[in-house]
Design a protein around this motif. Structure first.
Motif, short mmCIF file in Angstrom:
data_model
loop_
_atom_site.label_atom_id
_atom_site.label_comp_id
_atom_site.label_asym_id
_atom_site.label_seq_id
_atom_site.Cartn_x
_atom_site.Cartn_y
_atom_site.Cartn_z
N ALA A 126 -75.47 19.35 -7.27
CA ALA A 126 -74.13 19.40 -6.80
C ALA A 126 -73.95 18.59 -5.64
O ALA A 126 -74.97 18.19 -4.92
CB ALA A 126 -73.74 20.79 -6.46
N LEU A 127 -72.79 18.33 -5.38
CA LEU A 127 -72.42 17.38 -4.27
C LEU A 127 -71.44 18.15 -3.24
O LEU A 127 -70.56 18.60 -3.51
CB LEU A 127 -71.53 16.35 -4.70
N GLY A 128 -72.16 18.20 -1.79
CA GLY A 128 -71.23 19.05 -1.00
C GLY A 128 -70.73 18.21 0.02
O GLY A 128 -71.46 17.69 1.03
N VAL A 129 -69.51 17.76 -0.06
CA VAL A 129 -68.72 17.28 0.87
C VAL A 129 -67.65 18.03 1.86
O VAL A 129 -67.68 18.24 2.88
CB VAL A 129 -67.91 15.75 0.24
N THR A 130 -66.81 18.60 0.84
CA THR A 130 -65.84 19.28 1.54
C THR A 130 -66.23 20.57 2.19
O THR A 130 -67.09 21.25 1.68
CB THR A 130 -64.78 19.84 0.37
N GLU A 131 -65.45 21.00 3.10
CA GLU A 131 -65.63 22.21 3.82
C GLU A 131 -64.33 23.05 4.05
O GLU A 131 -63.37 22.47 3.73
CB GLU A 131 -66.26 21.84 5.56
N ALA A 134 -62.17 20.78 6.23
CA ALA A 134 -62.25 19.37 6.28
C ALA A 134 -62.25 18.99 4.85
O ALA A 134 -63.44 19.33 4.30
CB ALA A 134 -63.13 18.69 7.14
N GLY A 135 -61.33 18.31 4.17
CA GLY A 135 -61.40 17.74 2.92
C GLY A 135 -61.16 16.25 2.70
O GLY A 135 -61.96 15.52 2.86
N SER A 136 -59.80 16.08 2.78
CA SER A 136 -59.39 14.70 3.01
C SER A 136 -59.98 13.93 4.17
O SER A 136 -60.41 12.65 3.97
CB SER A 136 -57.71 14.34 2.73
N ASP A 137 -60.09 14.53 5.30
CA ASP A 137 -60.40 13.72 6.32
C ASP A 137 -61.87 14.26 6.57
O ASP A 137 -62.50 15.13 7.47
CB ASP A 137 -59.80 14.95 7.64
N SER A 159 -67.05 24.00 0.96
CA SER A 159 -66.30 24.81 0.00
C SER A 159 -65.71 23.86 -1.17
O SER A 159 -66.03 22.74 -1.10
CB SER A 159 -65.04 25.40 0.70
N PHE A 160 -65.39 24.45 -2.20
CA PHE A 160 -65.05 23.84 -3.59
C PHE A 160 -66.18 23.25 -4.32
O PHE A 160 -65.91 22.31 -4.68
CB PHE A 160 -63.75 22.97 -3.39
N ILE A 161 -67.34 23.73 -4.10
CA ILE A 161 -68.45 22.98 -4.73
C ILE A 161 -68.63 23.36 -6.02
O ILE A 161 -69.07 24.14 -6.53
CB ILE A 161 -69.69 23.11 -3.78
N THR A 162 -68.45 22.16 -7.12
CA THR A 162 -68.64 22.15 -8.40
C THR A 162 -70.22 22.23 -8.88
O THR A 162 -71.16 21.62 -8.26
CB THR A 162 -67.87 20.84 -8.96
N SER A 163 -70.43 23.54 -9.43
CA SER A 163 -71.94 23.99 -9.83
C SER A 163 -72.57 24.43 -8.63
O SER A 163 -73.73 24.74 -8.67
CB SER A 163 -72.64 22.83 -10.54
N ARG A 360 -53.91 19.78 -13.22
CA ARG A 360 -53.43 19.94 -12.04
C ARG A 360 -54.41 19.69 -11.06
O ARG A 360 -54.36 19.32 -9.79
CB ARG A 360 -52.81 21.46 -11.94
N LEU A 361 -55.81 19.93 -11.39
CA LEU A 361 -56.70 19.59 -10.42
C LEU A 361 -56.80 17.99 -10.06
O LEU A 361 -57.06 17.73 -8.84
CB LEU A 361 -58.04 20.12 -10.76
N PHE A 362 -56.45 17.27 -11.12
CA PHE A 362 -56.89 15.85 -10.82
C PHE A 362 -55.86 15.16 -9.57
O PHE A 362 -56.66 14.05 -9.08
CB PHE A 362 -56.72 15.17 -12.24
N PRO A 363 -54.81 15.35 -9.41
CA PRO A 363 -54.31 14.71 -8.12
C PRO A 363 -54.89 15.18 -6.87
O PRO A 363 -54.45 14.88 -5.83
CB PRO A 363 -52.60 14.92 -8.28
N ILE A 364 -55.68 16.21 -7.01
CA ILE A 364 -56.27 16.78 -5.75
C ILE A 364 -57.79 16.61 -5.71
O ILE A 364 -58.27 15.97 -4.46
CB ILE A 364 -56.22 18.38 -5.74
N GLY A 365 -58.55 16.67 -6.66
CA GLY A 365 -59.94 16.53 -6.57
C GLY A 365 -60.42 15.06 -6.57
O GLY A 365 -59.67 14.08 -6.93
N GLY A 366 -61.63 14.89 -5.80
CA GLY A 366 -62.17 13.52 -5.57
C GLY A 366 -61.37 12.53 -4.59
O GLY A 366 -61.38 11.43 -4.94
N GLY A 367 -60.42 13.12 -3.88
CA GLY A 367 -59.51 12.32 -3.19
C GLY A 367 -58.17 12.53 -3.80
O GLY A 367 -57.85 12.34 -4.79
N THR A 368 -57.32 13.03 -2.77
CA THR A 368 -55.89 13.64 -3.33
C THR A 368 -55.12 12.37 -3.42
O THR A 368 -55.25 11.02 -3.18
CB THR A 368 -55.37 14.38 -2.39
N ARG A 369 -53.84 12.48 -4.33
CA ARG A 369 -52.91 11.39 -4.42
C ARG A 369 -52.44 10.57 -3.11
O ARG A 369 -52.51 9.38 -3.17
CB ARG A 369 -51.51 11.87 -5.08
N GLU A 370 -52.07 11.32 -2.29
CA GLU A 370 -51.91 10.99 -0.86
C GLU A 370 -53.05 10.05 -0.40
O GLU A 370 -52.78 8.97 0.38
CB GLU A 370 -51.61 12.10 0.31
N VAL A 371 -54.38 10.58 -0.40
CA VAL A 371 -55.46 9.80 -0.01
C VAL A 371 -55.27 8.42 -0.42
O VAL A 371 -55.67 7.32 -0.10
CB VAL A 371 -56.59 10.62 0.12
#
Ligand SMILES: Cc1cc2nc3c(=O)[nH]c(=O)nc-3n(C[C@H](O)[C@H](O)[C@H](O)COP(=O)(O)OP(=O)(O)OC[C@H]3O[C@@H](n4cnc5c(N)ncnc54)[C@H](O)[C@@H]3O)c2cc1C
Length: 383
Positions: A126-131, A134-137, A159-163, A360-371
């Protein structure tokens, strides 16, 4: 239906698509409803896919992969979505976001220990970036790894760590240096180390077949040889990784729109209202026409972009455009598909209902629409 994008593909790519489709439809699709209901898919799925040579289609052959170009990875992502569960695609796909730093920057020992078993379907990563804070930032992540001899001592949370509930190891973004991007490193943390725990599996709106974990690190001792690349050099590796994750989300979104379109085509030719099929009403036909146009435009853009990346370019802005536009198009197409299904579109037994929740997840996960829009605007405006 129009598939301009196929002009980018070779005969071998098309054969790979056929074989993957057959595998997914025979082995996975029949179980998807059950796995979505149970909010879990069995671990053997990794083994099935590993045995079929479908994990790591772009990883080098000497690492246990198939050595294919980027199109193979994107075709695999598309076909996994055609199982009817993008949650399943994401659960399996956690290897696609956690292995690339190891494949491109790992030592031979790291490849043997971490890459090979995952590609063989024997381990999960799994990949652990988000906390939690801190997500986008990303530059403000706080999980800290402090050097202690030939180990790091890791403290923090993800947080939010897939698998994350079942991963054997997590490619983890940690702070080894000062504030900001320059103090970030990537460290492989095995889940059987003392002090590592899965705090919880987070219940969620969609992607039900996948698990999404909150992880805690309490004085976890991790050997220095688990560091990927150089200390404090993790940001560049992470950016590379984000680009491929975003592209793959764009491809997945288009395929979900394609599924919604196909479901709608079947439904409107069968369902009758006011003395004719729904397809007999011009408004319906125009909706379908707009669906096809949006899908084909986005798919063609994405394939053209993948071709550029295969040729050696690193088009960050175009990747951001691909993600936002594919996701917006797919959200609209899927919304229209639910509408065309009427009340049935709101019911669990119709695929469009799941697609509606999952997109609905897609504009959020992997970097939001705003990012994504930040990336695009930084490229087009002078600083
Ligand atoms: C199902 C699921 C699976 C996931 N899987 C993983 C995974 O495997 N590994 C992992 O590391 N992460 C994972 N994530 C986390 C995901 O990548 C983050 O949720 C995402 O990056 C957004 O971060 P955040 O949730 O902290 O939102 P925040 O960063 O707090 O953003 C909240 C809102 O503020 C907006 N915003 C933030 N900054 C700005 C700005 N500068 N300008 C304008 N608006 C801004 C955002 O766009 C968003 O709309 C997953 C998330 C989900 C829901």
């Amino acid at each position: 239906m129009a598939r301009l994008a196929d002009h980018f593909l070779s005969e071998e790519h098309l054969i790979f698509r056929e074989q993957t489709r057959r595998f997914v439809q025979d082995k996975l699709a029949p179980h998807v409803d059950e796995w979505e209901e149970k909010k879990h898919f069995p671990g053997e799925v990794y083994q099935w896919l590993g045995d079929a040579g479908l994990l790591g289609v772009t990883a080098p052959e000497e690492m246990g992969g198939a050595g294919g170009d980027l199109f193979y990875a994107m075709i695999f992502a598309e076909e996994m979505c055609r199982s009817g569960s993008s949650g399943l695609a994401a659960g399996v796909g956690s290897l696609g976001i956690s292995l690339p730093p190891l494949i491109h920057h790992g030592t031979p020992e790291q490849v043997d220990k971490f890459v090979r078993p995952v590609l063989a379907g024997k381990k999960v990563s799994a990949l652990g970036v988000t906390e939690p804070g801190a997500g986008s930032d990303v530059a403000s992540i706080r999980t800290r790894a402090v050097r202690d001899g030939d180990h790091y001592i890791v403290n923090g949370a993800k947080s939010f760590i897939t698998s994350g509930t079942r991963a054997d190891f997590i490619t983890t973004v940690v702070r080894t240096g000062g504030e900001g991007f320059g103090g970030i490193s990537l460290l492989v943390i095995e889940s059987n180390r003392d002090g590592f725990s899965v705090a919880r599996n987070m219940p969620k709106m969609g992607w039900h077949a996948s698990d999404t974990a909150e992880l805690a690190f309490d004085n976890v001792r991790v050997p220095v040889e688990n560091l990927i690349g150089s200390e404090n050099g993790g940001f560049y590796l992470l950016m590379e990784n984000f680009a491929s994750e975003r592209l793959s989300l764009a491809f997945m979104a288009v395929e979900m729109a394609q599924l919604a379109f196909e479901e709608s085509m079947k439904y409107v030719q069968d369902r009758r209202a006011f003395g004719k099929t729904l397809a007999g009403h011009q408004v319906t036909r125009h909706k379908l026409a707009e669906m096809v146009a949006g899908i084909d435009l986005c798919r063609t853009y994405n394939y053209a972009l993948a071709a550029r990346i295969i040729a050696g370019d690193n088009p960050m802005m175009e990747v951001a455009i691909a993600k936002n536009k594919s996701v917006d198009m797919a959200s609209e197409v899927i919304d229209q598909a639910v509408q065309l299904h009427g009340g049935y579109g709101y019911m669990r037994e119709f695929l469009v209902e799941r697609l509606y929740r999952d997109i609905r997840l897609f504009p959020i996960g992997g970097g939001t629409r705003e990012v994504m829009n930040e990336i695009i605007s930084k490229m087009i405006l002078p600083r």
